[in-house]
Design a protein around this motif. Structure first.
Motif, PDB file in Angstrom:
ATOM      1  N   GLU A  65       0.854  -1.191   0.000  1.00 50.52           N
ATOM      2  CA  GLU A  65       0.000   0.000   0.000  1.00 50.52           C
ATOM      3  C   GLU A  65       0.885   1.234   0.000  1.00 50.52           C
ATOM      4  O   GLU A  65       1.854   1.318   0.755  1.00 50.52           O
ATOM      5  CB  GLU A  65      -0.893  -0.014   1.244  1.00 50.52           C
ATOM      6  CG  GLU A  65      -1.981   1.038   1.199  1.00 50.52           C
ATOM      7  CD  GLU A  65      -2.941   0.898   2.363  1.00 50.52           C
ATOM      8  OE1 GLU A  65      -2.845   1.731   3.292  1.00 50.52           O
ATOM      9  OE2 GLU A  65      -3.764  -0.034   2.349  1.00 50.52           O
ATOM     10  N   ILE A  66       0.547   2.213  -0.863  1.00 50.78           N
ATOM     11  CA  ILE A  66       1.377   3.411  -0.979  1.00 50.78           C
ATOM     12  C   ILE A  66       0.566   4.550  -1.588  1.00 50.78           C
ATOM     13  O   ILE A  66      -0.395   4.315  -2.326  1.00 50.78           O
ATOM     14  CB  ILE A  66       2.633   3.122  -1.851  1.00 50.78           C
ATOM     15  CG1 ILE A  66       3.674   4.221  -1.711  1.00 50.78           C
ATOM     16  CG2 ILE A  66       2.249   2.886  -3.300  1.00 50.78           C
ATOM     17  CD1 ILE A  66       5.047   3.828  -2.211  1.00 50.78           C
ATOM     18  N   ASP A  67       0.941   5.797  -1.271  1.00 49.33           N
ATOM     19  CA  ASP A  67       0.351   6.961  -1.923  1.00 49.33           C
ATOM     20  C   ASP A  67       1.034   7.128  -3.277  1.00 49.33           C
ATOM     21  O   ASP A  67       2.246   6.920  -3.404  1.00 49.33           O
ATOM     22  CB  ASP A  67       0.559   8.228  -1.089  1.00 49.33           C
ATOM     23  CG  ASP A  67      -0.252   8.213   0.202  1.00 49.33           C
ATOM     24  OD1 ASP A  67      -1.161   7.366   0.319  1.00 49.33           O
ATOM     25  OD2 ASP A  67       0.024   9.037   1.087  1.00 49.33           O
ATOM     26  N   ASP A 111      -4.028  12.473  -7.127  1.00 46.05           N
ATOM     27  CA  ASP A 111      -3.404  11.832  -5.969  1.00 46.05           C
ATOM     28  C   ASP A 111      -4.290  10.688  -5.498  1.00 46.05           C
ATOM     29  O   ASP A 111      -5.493  10.875  -5.260  1.00 46.05           O
ATOM     30  CB  ASP A 111      -3.187  12.830  -4.834  1.00 46.05           C
ATOM     31  CG  ASP A 111      -2.131  13.870  -5.168  1.00 46.05           C
ATOM     32  OD1 ASP A 111      -1.093  13.489  -5.753  1.00 46.05           O
ATOM     33  OD2 ASP A 111      -2.334  15.061  -4.847  1.00 46.05           O
ATOM     34  N   LYS A 113      -4.362   6.612  -3.273  1.00 47.52           N
ATOM     35  CA  LYS A 113      -3.744   5.585  -2.441  1.00 47.52           C
ATOM     36  C   LYS A 113      -4.025   4.275  -3.160  1.00 47.52           C
ATOM     37  O   LYS A 113      -5.165   3.997  -3.528  1.00 47.52           O
ATOM     38  CB  LYS A 113      -4.334   5.557  -1.036  1.00 47.52           C
ATOM     39  CG  LYS A 113      -3.743   4.439  -0.171  1.00 47.52           C
ATOM     40  CD  LYS A 113      -4.276   4.447   1.242  1.00 47.52           C
ATOM     41  CE  LYS A 113      -3.726   5.551   2.084  1.00 47.52           C
ATOM     42  NZ  LYS A 113      -2.289   5.564   2.319  1.00 47.52           N
ATOM     43  N   GLU A 115      -3.190  -0.061  -3.509  1.00 54.81           N
ATOM     44  CA  GLU A 115      -2.648  -1.311  -3.004  1.00 54.81           C
ATOM     45  C   GLU A 115      -2.326  -2.103  -4.264  1.00 54.81           C
ATOM     46  O   GLU A 115      -3.175  -2.234  -5.152  1.00 54.81           O
ATOM     47  CB  GLU A 115      -3.672  -2.036  -2.137  1.00 54.81           C
ATOM     48  CG  GLU A 115      -3.115  -3.258  -1.467  1.00 54.81           C
ATOM     49  CD  GLU A 115      -4.122  -3.918  -0.527  1.00 54.81           C
ATOM     50  OE1 GLU A 115      -3.677  -4.779   0.247  1.00 54.81           O
ATOM     51  OE2 GLU A 115      -5.324  -3.600  -0.578  1.00 54.81           O
ATOM     52  N   LEU A 142      -7.297  10.361  -2.871  1.00 52.65           N
ATOM     53  CA  LEU A 142      -6.927  10.990  -1.598  1.00 52.65           C
ATOM     54  C   LEU A 142      -7.615  12.319  -1.451  1.00 52.65           C
ATOM     55  O   LEU A 142      -7.930  13.000  -2.363  1.00 52.65           O
ATOM     56  CB  LEU A 142      -5.410  11.174  -1.506  1.00 52.65           C
ATOM     57  CG  LEU A 142      -4.615   9.895  -1.339  1.00 52.65           C
ATOM     58  CD1 LEU A 142      -3.127  10.201  -1.325  1.00 52.65           C
ATOM     59  CD2 LEU A 142      -5.000   9.183  -0.050  1.00 52.65           C
TER      60      LEU A 142
END
Length: 142
Positions: A65-67, A111, A113, A115, A142
């Motif tokens: 998981e990351i922005d 932007d 998020k 996974e 986001l």
């Protein structure tokens, strides 16, 4: 002479193995790469290594998981890359091709998020650059 050499090698193996703990001796795994995701978030080479570590597992790589940022890098038919997902890898911003980016997320400079699961596949970006392909598991704005 050949038998003496084999005897010395065998004795060395016995000495080396005698320093192993009982658990290590019971866990001998074949080096076949068939990755599994342990419930501890670690990717194991195969189910045997996960079982030796005493963890439950699911088949395949672990999701990350990351922005990230969605970018339109131009039409692939005009030497562009199309839609990419950009995020940091080891402190460096890198572009990635999502295996399936839903159309409602195809907005430049968005932007999100995500996974995702890493794959070993790559995609052509522009004339010669290769970028990694990721498998999107989930995505949210986001």
């Amino acid at each position: 002479m050949k038998n003496l050499l084999l005897l010395l090698i065998f004795a060395g193996i016995l000495v080396f193995n005698s320093s192993c703990t009982k658990d290590e001796e019971e866990c001998v795994c074949v080096e076949i790469y068939a990755p599994v995701c342990g419930d501890d978030g670690i990717v194991y080479s195969n189910n045997c290594f996960a079982e030796c570590a005493g963890v439950s597992y699911t088949s395949g790589m672990c999701p990350i998981e990351i922005d990230a940022k969605i970018l339109d890098l131009g039409s692939p038919s005009l030497d562009g890359c199309g839609w990419v997902v950009q995020f940091e890898v080891n402190g460096v911003l890198k572009d990635h091709r999502a295996d399936s980016l839903p159309s409602n997320f195809q907005q430049n400079d968005l932007d999100v998020k995500i996974e995702y699961i890493e794959t070993i596949e790559e995609s052509v970006c522009g004339l010669i650059e290769m970028i990694p392909i990721i498998e999107l598991v989930s995505i949210e704005i986001l």
